[in-house]
Design a protein around this motif. Structure first.
Motif, short mmCIF file in Angstrom:
data_model
loop_
_atom_site.label_atom_id
_atom_site.label_comp_id
_atom_site.label_asym_id
_atom_site.label_seq_id
_atom_site.Cartn_x
_atom_site.Cartn_y
_atom_site.Cartn_z
N LEU A 14 0.83 -1.22 0.00
CA LEU A 14 0.00 0.00 0.00
C LEU A 14 0.86 1.26 0.00
CD1 LEU A 14 -2.95 -0.87 2.40
CD2 LEU A 14 -3.10 -0.23 -0.01
N LEU A 15 1.89 1.28 0.80
CA LEU A 15 2.79 2.44 0.83
C LEU A 15 3.40 2.67 -0.55
CD1 LEU A 15 4.26 4.71 2.33
CD2 LEU A 15 5.98 3.03 3.01
N ARG A 16 3.85 1.62 -1.17
CA ARG A 16 4.46 1.73 -2.49
C ARG A 16 3.46 2.24 -3.52
NH1 ARG A 16 5.27 -3.40 -3.61
NH2 ARG A 16 3.81 -3.33 -5.33
N ILE A 17 2.25 1.70 -3.50
CA ILE A 17 1.22 2.10 -4.46
C ILE A 17 0.80 3.55 -4.24
CG2 ILE A 17 -1.20 1.70 -5.10
CD1 ILE A 17 -0.58 -1.34 -4.53
N LEU A 18 0.59 3.92 -2.99
CA LEU A 18 0.14 5.28 -2.70
C LEU A 18 1.21 6.32 -3.01
CD1 LEU A 18 -1.82 4.60 0.61
CD2 LEU A 18 -2.77 5.07 -1.66
N VAL A 19 2.46 6.02 -2.72
CA VAL A 19 3.54 6.97 -3.01
C VAL A 19 3.75 7.09 -4.52
CG1 VAL A 19 6.02 7.39 -2.77
CG2 VAL A 19 4.69 6.73 -0.78
N ALA A 84 13.02 4.06 -6.39
CA ALA A 84 12.94 5.07 -5.32
C ALA A 84 14.11 6.05 -5.40
CB ALA A 84 12.90 4.38 -3.95
N LEU A 85 15.30 5.56 -5.69
CA LEU A 85 16.46 6.45 -5.83
C LEU A 85 16.29 7.42 -6.98
CD1 LEU A 85 19.39 3.97 -5.09
CD2 LEU A 85 18.86 6.07 -3.82
N ILE A 86 15.78 6.93 -8.10
CA ILE A 86 15.54 7.81 -9.25
C ILE A 86 14.48 8.86 -8.91
CG2 ILE A 86 14.57 7.88 -11.60
CD1 ILE A 86 15.91 5.07 -11.98
N LEU A 87 13.42 8.43 -8.25
CA LEU A 87 12.36 9.37 -7.87
C LEU A 87 12.89 10.42 -6.88
CD1 LEU A 87 9.39 6.87 -7.62
CD2 LEU A 87 9.78 8.59 -9.41
N MET A 88 13.76 10.01 -5.97
CA MET A 88 14.38 10.97 -5.05
C MET A 88 15.26 11.95 -5.82
SD MET A 88 15.39 8.54 -1.81
CE MET A 88 16.08 9.87 -0.82
N ALA A 89 16.00 11.44 -6.79
CA ALA A 89 16.88 12.30 -7.58
C ALA A 89 16.10 13.34 -8.38
CB ALA A 89 17.73 11.45 -8.53
N LEU A 91 12.87 14.37 -7.31
CA LEU A 91 12.11 15.16 -6.34
C LEU A 91 12.94 16.20 -5.61
CD1 LEU A 91 9.35 15.57 -5.01
CD2 LEU A 91 9.98 13.82 -3.34
N ILE A 92 14.18 15.88 -5.28
CA ILE A 92 15.00 16.82 -4.51
C ILE A 92 15.22 18.13 -5.25
CG2 ILE A 92 17.31 17.18 -3.53
CD1 ILE A 92 17.15 14.20 -2.61
N PRO A 93 15.66 18.14 -6.51
CA PRO A 93 15.84 19.43 -7.18
C PRO A 93 14.53 20.18 -7.40
CG PRO A 93 16.64 17.63 -8.58
CD PRO A 93 16.19 17.02 -7.30
N ILE A 94 13.44 19.43 -7.64
CA ILE A 94 12.14 20.10 -7.79
C ILE A 94 11.76 20.79 -6.48
CG2 ILE A 94 9.65 19.69 -8.05
CD1 ILE A 94 10.41 17.47 -10.08
N THR A 95 11.96 20.08 -5.38
CA THR A 95 11.65 20.65 -4.07
C THR A 95 12.51 21.88 -3.78
OG1 THR A 95 11.00 18.47 -3.25
CG2 THR A 95 11.51 20.14 -1.59
N ILE A 115 7.06 12.66 1.25
CA ILE A 115 7.24 11.73 0.14
C ILE A 115 8.67 11.21 0.12
CG2 ILE A 115 7.28 11.53 -2.39
CD1 ILE A 115 4.97 13.64 -2.36
N LEU A 116 9.63 12.10 0.36
CA LEU A 116 11.03 11.67 0.45
C LEU A 116 11.21 10.63 1.54
CD1 LEU A 116 12.92 15.02 -0.11
CD2 LEU A 116 13.10 12.98 -1.53
N GLY A 117 10.52 10.82 2.66
CA GLY A 117 10.57 9.83 3.74
C GLY A 117 10.05 8.48 3.30
N GLY A 118 8.95 8.48 2.57
CA GLY A 118 8.40 7.23 2.04
C GLY A 118 9.36 6.54 1.09
N LEU A 119 9.98 7.32 0.21
CA LEU A 119 10.96 6.76 -0.72
C LEU A 119 12.18 6.23 0.02
CD1 LEU A 119 10.77 9.45 -3.53
CD2 LEU A 119 9.87 7.11 -3.64
N LEU A 120 12.60 6.97 1.02
CA LEU A 120 13.77 6.57 1.80
C LEU A 120 13.54 5.23 2.49
CD1 LEU A 120 16.56 7.64 2.41
CD2 LEU A 120 15.63 8.84 4.37
#
Length: 135
Positions: A14-19, A84-89, A91-95, A115-120
């Protein structure tokens, strides 16, 4: 020292799907609304960060593709840590570009931090292993 924690397989799924949902929507949004997204960057306090990395329109298209591809892999649970690493890469510059510096609207900044916490969680934990061992 490693401590084992019993985690429900369904809660991980569920966490994976929701994130993943936010990245799929944002990816489509980036690709369908390049100019509107570029205007948001132009109005951002730290727009220089985006301009430093290149043409904002090209970055928007590339980030849209990355969010769709990695978001889909994350959704289906394939190569979850890498997705998750790609999504963090992405999300961080967008943030840093869009949300930081918007002191009047802290909600989106803290949404991205959550969201970063969920990916982490997926980067730091072998969730494939957890899914095989728990109910």
């Amino acid at each position: 020292m490693t401590t084992n924690v019993l985690v429900s397989r369904r809660s991980i799924q569920l966490l994976r799907i929701l994130v993943s949902g936010i990245f799929l929507v944002a990816g489509f949004n980036h690709l369908l609304n390049v100019e509107k997204t570029a205007q948001r960057i132009e109005q951002a306090s730290f727009k220089g960060l985006a301009n430093f990395f290149g043409n904002p329109e090209l970055l928007i298209i590339l980030s849209g593709i990355a969010m769709l591809a990695a978001g889909f892999l994350f959704l289906i649970g394939y190569k979850t840590k890498w997705a998750a690493l790609i999504l963090m890469a992405v999300l961080i510059p967008i943030t840093l570009t869009v949300q930081v510096g918007q002191i009047t609207t802290l909600g989106p900044l803290f949404k991205n931090i959550a969201i970063l916490g969920g990916l982490l969680f997926f980067v730091l934990n072998d969730t494939g292993n957890l899914l095989n061992k728990t109910k």
